[in-house]
Design a protein around this motif. Sequence first.
Motif, mmCIF file in Angstrom:
data_model
loop_
_atom_site.group_PDB
_atom_site.id
_atom_site.type_symbol
_atom_site.label_atom_id
_atom_site.label_comp_id
_atom_site.label_asym_id
_atom_site.label_seq_id
_atom_site.Cartn_x
_atom_site.Cartn_y
_atom_site.Cartn_z
ATOM 1 N N ASP B 32 0.690 -1.333 0.094
ATOM 2 C CA ASP B 32 -0.027 -0.082 0.030
ATOM 3 C C ASP B 32 1.029 1.357 -0.086
ATOM 4 O OD1 ASP B 32 -1.623 2.281 1.201
ATOM 5 O OD2 ASP B 32 -3.207 0.905 1.371
ATOM 6 N N ALA B 33 0.535 2.186 -1.260
ATOM 7 C CA ALA B 33 1.709 3.361 -1.094
ATOM 8 C C ALA B 33 1.394 4.028 0.178
ATOM 9 C CB ALA B 33 1.397 4.158 -2.582
ATOM 10 N N GLY B 72 -8.434 -7.144 -10.054
ATOM 11 C CA GLY B 72 -9.739 -6.367 -10.082
ATOM 12 C C GLY B 72 -10.779 -6.672 -11.075
ATOM 13 N N GLU B 73 -10.334 -7.413 -12.384
ATOM 14 C CA GLU B 73 -11.063 -7.546 -13.407
ATOM 15 C C GLU B 73 -12.428 -8.051 -12.981
ATOM 16 O OE1 GLU B 73 -8.781 -9.646 -16.445
ATOM 17 O OE2 GLU B 73 -9.056 -11.683 -15.068
ATOM 18 N N THR B 74 -12.438 -8.928 -12.020
ATOM 19 C CA THR B 74 -13.856 -9.532 -11.528
ATOM 20 C C THR B 74 -14.312 -8.660 -10.300
ATOM 21 O OG1 THR B 74 -12.959 -11.652 -12.034
ATOM 22 C CG2 THR B 74 -14.947 -11.522 -10.641
ATOM 23 N N SER B 75 -13.539 -8.511 -9.457
ATOM 24 C CA SER B 75 -13.948 -7.697 -8.260
ATOM 25 C C SER B 75 -14.130 -6.168 -8.496
ATOM 26 C CB SER B 75 -13.035 -7.934 -7.071
ATOM 27 O OG SER B 75 -11.791 -7.604 -7.298
ATOM 28 N N GLY B 76 -13.238 -5.609 -9.400
ATOM 29 C CA GLY B 76 -13.140 -4.247 -9.448
ATOM 30 C C GLY B 76 -12.057 -3.419 -8.638
ATOM 31 N N HIS B 77 -11.417 -4.501 -7.724
ATOM 32 C CA HIS B 77 -10.516 -3.799 -6.919
ATOM 33 C C HIS B 77 -9.314 -3.900 -7.554
ATOM 34 C CE1 HIS B 77 -13.582 -5.491 -3.672
ATOM 35 N NE2 HIS B 77 -13.988 -4.270 -4.033
ATOM 36 N N THR B 78 -9.123 -2.706 -8.332
ATOM 37 C CA THR B 78 -8.150 -2.624 -9.093
ATOM 38 C C THR B 78 -6.637 -2.116 -8.242
ATOM 39 O OG1 THR B 78 -8.674 -0.785 -9.694
ATOM 40 C CG2 THR B 78 -9.044 -2.265 -11.309
ATOM 41 N N GLN B 79 -5.504 -2.215 -8.823
ATOM 42 C CA GLN B 79 -4.369 -1.380 -8.116
ATOM 43 C C GLN B 79 -3.692 -0.458 -9.296
ATOM 44 O OE1 GLN B 79 -1.847 -5.062 -7.158
ATOM 45 N NE2 GLN B 79 -2.948 -5.299 -5.044
ATOM 46 N N ARG B 80 -3.652 0.751 -8.673
ATOM 47 C CA ARG B 80 -2.785 1.598 -9.430
ATOM 48 C C ARG B 80 -1.307 1.710 -8.768
ATOM 49 N NH1 ARG B 80 -1.215 6.695 -10.713
ATOM 50 N NH2 ARG B 80 -1.338 7.423 -8.516
ATOM 51 N N VAL B 81 -0.516 1.729 -10.013
ATOM 52 C CA VAL B 81 0.826 1.387 -9.619
ATOM 53 C C VAL B 81 1.336 2.871 -9.438
ATOM 54 C CG1 VAL B 81 3.080 0.704 -10.329
ATOM 55 C CG2 VAL B 81 1.092 -0.705 -10.819
ATOM 56 N N VAL B 82 2.048 3.139 -8.381
ATOM 57 C CA VAL B 82 2.603 4.539 -8.178
ATOM 58 C C VAL B 82 4.058 4.453 -8.485
ATOM 59 C CG1 VAL B 82 3.129 6.091 -6.175
ATOM 60 C CG2 VAL B 82 0.780 5.105 -6.173
ATOM 61 N N GLU B 83 4.711 3.145 -8.129
ATOM 62 C CA GLU B 83 6.236 2.942 -8.380
ATOM 63 C C GLU B 83 6.249 1.573 -8.709
ATOM 64 O OE1 GLU B 83 9.097 3.781 -5.198
ATOM 65 O OE2 GLU B 83 10.312 4.827 -6.804
ATOM 66 N N TRP B 94 8.781 -5.206 -6.745
ATOM 67 C CA TRP B 94 7.975 -4.582 -5.644
ATOM 68 C C TRP B 94 7.264 -3.420 -6.407
ATOM 69 C CZ3 TRP B 94 10.805 -0.509 -1.992
ATOM 70 C CH2 TRP B 94 9.492 -0.047 -1.348
ATOM 71 N N ILE B 95 5.940 -3.391 -6.263
ATOM 72 C CA ILE B 95 5.014 -2.349 -6.537
ATOM 73 C C ILE B 95 4.438 -1.647 -5.445
ATOM 74 C CG2 ILE B 95 4.528 -3.312 -9.020
ATOM 75 C CD1 ILE B 95 2.152 -4.419 -8.208
ATOM 76 N N ARG B 96 4.468 -0.414 -5.479
ATOM 77 C CA ARG B 96 3.700 0.363 -4.432
ATOM 78 C C ARG B 96 2.478 0.858 -5.232
ATOM 79 N NH1 ARG B 96 6.472 5.096 -3.899
ATOM 80 N NH2 ARG B 96 5.128 5.802 -2.476
ATOM 81 N N VAL B 97 1.146 0.534 -4.559
ATOM 82 C CA VAL B 97 -0.006 0.837 -5.408
ATOM 83 C C VAL B 97 -0.856 1.552 -4.526
ATOM 84 C CG1 VAL B 97 0.324 -1.416 -6.447
ATOM 85 C CG2 VAL B 97 -1.070 -1.413 -4.566
ATOM 86 N N GLU B 98 -1.854 2.117 -5.212
ATOM 87 C CA GLU B 98 -3.303 2.710 -4.540
ATOM 88 C C GLU B 98 -4.112 1.456 -4.907
ATOM 89 O OE1 GLU B 98 -2.325 7.229 -5.423
ATOM 90 O OE2 GLU B 98 -3.940 6.516 -6.332
ATOM 91 N N GLN B 99 -4.684 0.873 -3.690
ATOM 92 C CA GLN B 99 -5.491 -0.297 -3.910
ATOM 93 C C GLN B 99 -6.825 0.236 -3.872
ATOM 94 O OE1 GLN B 99 -5.016 -3.864 -3.876
ATOM 95 N NE2 GLN B 99 -7.056 -3.549 -4.362
ATOM 96 N N VAL B 100 -7.851 0.009 -4.813
ATOM 97 C CA VAL B 100 -9.348 0.326 -4.722
ATOM 98 C C VAL B 100 -9.945 -0.813 -3.981
ATOM 99 C CG1 VAL B 100 -11.224 0.444 -6.032
ATOM 100 C CG2 VAL B 100 -9.069 1.387 -7.058
#
Lengths: 144, 144
Positions: B32-33, B72-83, B94-100
């Motif tokens: 989690d970013a 998130g393709e099924t749940s809608g709970h996508t992850q936007r990659v910050v880094e 290692w991905i730092r993400v904004e988790q929906v």
Amino acid sequence: MSTSADQNEREEGLKFQPKFDASGLVTCVATDAATGDVLMVAHMNDEALRKTIESGEAWYFSRSRNVLWRKGETSGHTQRVVELRLDCDQDAIWIRVEQVGAACHTGRHSCFYRAVRGEGGGPRLSFVDADRMFDPTKVYGKDT
Amino acid sequence: MSTSADQNEREEGLKFQPKFDASGLVTCVATDAATGDVLMVAHMNDEALRKTIESGEAWYFSRSRNVLWRKGETSGHTQRVVELRLDCDQDAIWIRVEQVGAACHTGRHSCFYRAVRGEGGGPRLSFVDADRMFDPTKVYGKDT
């Protein structure tokens, strides 16, 4: 073959039943307890996992050297475990640690000292937090 | 066989040369970013890694289902990659993400909702940050 009941017990239960892969290993992520930075990703076999839990110091299993090792046994850069967690299907471990010195054998605090960006022309790497905290040739006695 | 020069280039260079295992995968840790909490540990094949870098959304490869999937393709709970970073030997991401919503299919924010302690009598588990953010039976339409 595991059943749905087995899976539910593994995911929702409080019984410790780590799921090792075909090589007898689980993946372990070590993060810095103070900053949340990922320090390293490594593997534990059953013995490494139990020693880590019992001692409060990180032990791993080296796939390349095929040996159990206590983190920092050569370098002195040990990891004190603040908290150990396992994931939903019990095949991955997360330890939050207090890192003595640097986690990476290259001398950096974290093994993740390069970022990847993808804006046009394919992936490009750049150094991030890549200052060396020690000289690996002095600590390990060889050129890494 | 890789040489010492190859290893040095892989560790110290700025050339993107991910080292996939015998199954064509690298391990990926998503944190989690905002908080630094580890959300999940999963795997990427070459295509998942490239799609993640190009799109800025997390893609993985499911070993159990043997398919590429966008988180998130099924749940809608996508992850936007910050880094996105890679480690010294380029076999872990290692991905730092904004988790929906929540990262875990059980409905928790993180897959790591149980802690392990070892004070006497063997390892003991306890729930930590284990509140469900969604009902998996409603999101996935089956009992998980």
